[in-house]
Motif scaffolding. Structure first.
Motif, PDB file in Angstrom:
ATOM      1  N   SER A 131       0.944  -1.098   0.070  1.00  7.43           N
ATOM      2  CA  SER A 131      -0.127   0.210   0.089  1.00  7.43           C
ATOM      3  C   SER A 131       0.864   1.207  -0.238  1.00  7.43           C
ATOM      4  N   GLY A 132       2.121   1.323   0.833  1.00  8.41           N
ATOM      5  CA  GLY A 132       2.945   2.384   0.731  1.00  8.41           C
ATOM      6  C   GLY A 132       3.315   2.722  -0.608  1.00  8.41           C
ATOM      7  N   ARG A 135       0.967   4.020  -2.762  1.00  8.47           N
ATOM      8  CA  ARG A 135       0.346   5.441  -2.953  1.00  8.47           C
ATOM      9  C   ARG A 135       1.613   6.288  -3.222  1.00  8.47           C
ATOM     10  N   ALA A 136       2.691   5.986  -3.020  1.00  8.15           N
ATOM     11  CA  ALA A 136       3.759   6.758  -3.666  1.00  8.15           C
ATOM     12  C   ALA A 136       3.823   6.800  -4.964  1.00  8.15           C
ATOM     13  N   TRP A 137       3.686   5.672  -5.657  1.00 13.64           N
ATOM     14  CA  TRP A 137       3.697   5.545  -7.035  1.00 13.64           C
ATOM     15  C   TRP A 137       2.605   6.341  -7.769  1.00 13.64           C
ATOM     16  N   LYS A 138       1.418   6.291  -7.162  1.00 17.33           N
ATOM     17  CA  LYS A 138       0.215   7.346  -7.550  1.00 17.33           C
ATOM     18  C   LYS A 138       0.419   8.702  -7.444  1.00 17.33           C
ATOM     19  N   THR A 139       1.387   8.901  -6.231  1.00 16.77           N
ATOM     20  CA  THR A 139       1.516  10.524  -6.092  1.00 16.77           C
ATOM     21  C   THR A 139       2.457  11.145  -7.038  1.00 16.77           C
ATOM     22  N   ASP A 178      18.556  10.579  -0.224  1.00 14.40           N
ATOM     23  CA  ASP A 178      17.591  10.886  -0.993  1.00 14.40           C
ATOM     24  C   ASP A 178      17.712  10.142  -2.512  1.00 14.40           C
ATOM     25  N   LEU A 179      18.133   8.873  -2.343  1.00 11.82           N
ATOM     26  CA  LEU A 179      18.527   8.198  -3.439  1.00 11.82           C
ATOM     27  C   LEU A 179      17.200   7.281  -3.837  1.00 11.82           C
ATOM     28  N   GLY A 180      16.756   7.049  -5.039  1.00 11.84           N
ATOM     29  CA  GLY A 180      15.983   6.270  -5.513  1.00 11.84           C
ATOM     30  C   GLY A 180      14.321   6.437  -4.982  1.00 11.84           C
ATOM     31  N   PHE A 181      13.729   5.590  -5.094  1.00 10.78           N
ATOM     32  CA  PHE A 181      12.300   5.556  -4.745  1.00 10.78           C
ATOM     33  C   PHE A 181      12.046   5.182  -3.451  1.00 10.78           C
TER      34      PHE A 181
END
Length: 277
Positions: A131-132, A135-139, A178-181
């Motif tokens: 789910s996390g 959500r991040a993918w959609k955002t 702050d690297l990657g997804f």
């Protein structure tokens, strides 16, 4: 800390971990080099400073398994092999597809839908609740999210050779650079390794997770106590990789297919434990 540079690569991207003898263990996030800074306070009652090499040397090995436990596991392996399922052809096809996508040549153009599918499918191993991630993918949107996922995979697999796999893994989980997804964490990173190095990495995606993590399996099947993930010096990357290599060596060559080896360990942990005499 900003005035300190790594003597090996001159990077200032470093962290310091206070040691019991009042010194700092400095770790370079760019090349993995470690060194001590400061003057040691003499106290023979305090524990020695631990580096990555000394920690690895202190990690449990196959030699730590009791003979009676080895005998029990051998019997369980024999029982499992009598009834083991045939290899799933879907796994081989899935692995071949993603090996191509995760190669140096294929990764830059890996399509967003394939990367999203990788995170949400249980083939090879189920990464758990996504789910996390979703959500991040959609955002972020598919294109931006896919770009960051590619960045995570590239750093994990092809990051600087001077930085150990364990430490690249930890940096991605901790998100310090702050690297990657941001939502591409331990389970998915391990799944990537299962795809790319199927002869090394077992399809057990978490170091510690109820009764299904590598730490718990090591205890339930081999009666080995692995370090808790909460200790800073071990780091999640070191624990994830070292516990995998330990379980791989303990399964041995009787179950060379690691997909089946993972099934064996998952089954064996639920068998009645041999009581100590």
């Amino acid at each position: 800390m900003a005035l300190i540079a790594c003597p090996k690569c001159n990077s200032e991207n470093i962290d310091g971990i206070p040691q019991p003898d009042s010194r700092l263990l400095i770790h370079c996030s760019d090349c993995g080099h470690e060194w001590l800074r400061g003057e040691a306070r003499r106290d023979p009652g305090r524990p020695a400073v631990q580096t990555i090499d000394s920690l690895h040397a202190a990690f449990p090995t196959a030699a730590d398994v009791r003979p009676d436990v080895r005998e029990r596991v051998a019997l369980l392996e024999s029982e499992f092999l009598l009834n083991r399922p045939e290899p799933d052809p879907e796994v081989a096809e899935y692995r071949a597809r993603y090996q191509e996508l995760f190669s140096r040549e294929g990764l830059p153009s890996a399509p967003p839908e394939a990367l999203e599918e990788f995170a949400n499918t249980a083939t090879i191993a189920a990464p758990g609740h996504m789910s996390g991630f979703n959500r991040a993918w959609k955002t972020q949107g598919p294109e931006r999210a896919a770009e960051q996922v590619r960045e995570s995979i590239e750093f994990l697999l092809y990051g600087p050779d001077s930085l150990r796999l364990e430490d690249r893994f930890t940096q991605l989980v901790d998100g310090k650079k702050d690297l990657g997804f941001p939502a591409f964490k331990e389970s998915l990173l391990t799944k990537v390794l299962c795809v790319v190095e199927p002869d090394r990495f077992l399809p057990i995606l978490k170091y510690s997770a109820a009764t299904d993590g590598k730490k718990e399996i090591a205890k339930l099947v081999f009666d080995l106590d692995l370090p808790p993930a909460t200790k800073v010096s071990w780091t999640i990357g070191r624990l994830a990789v070292w516990s995998n290599d330990l379980l791989r060596s303990l399964v041995g060559n009787d179950i060379p297919d690691l997909q089946q080896a993972g099934q064996f360990l998952t089954w064996a942990k639920n068998q009645p434990a041999m009581s100590r005499t």
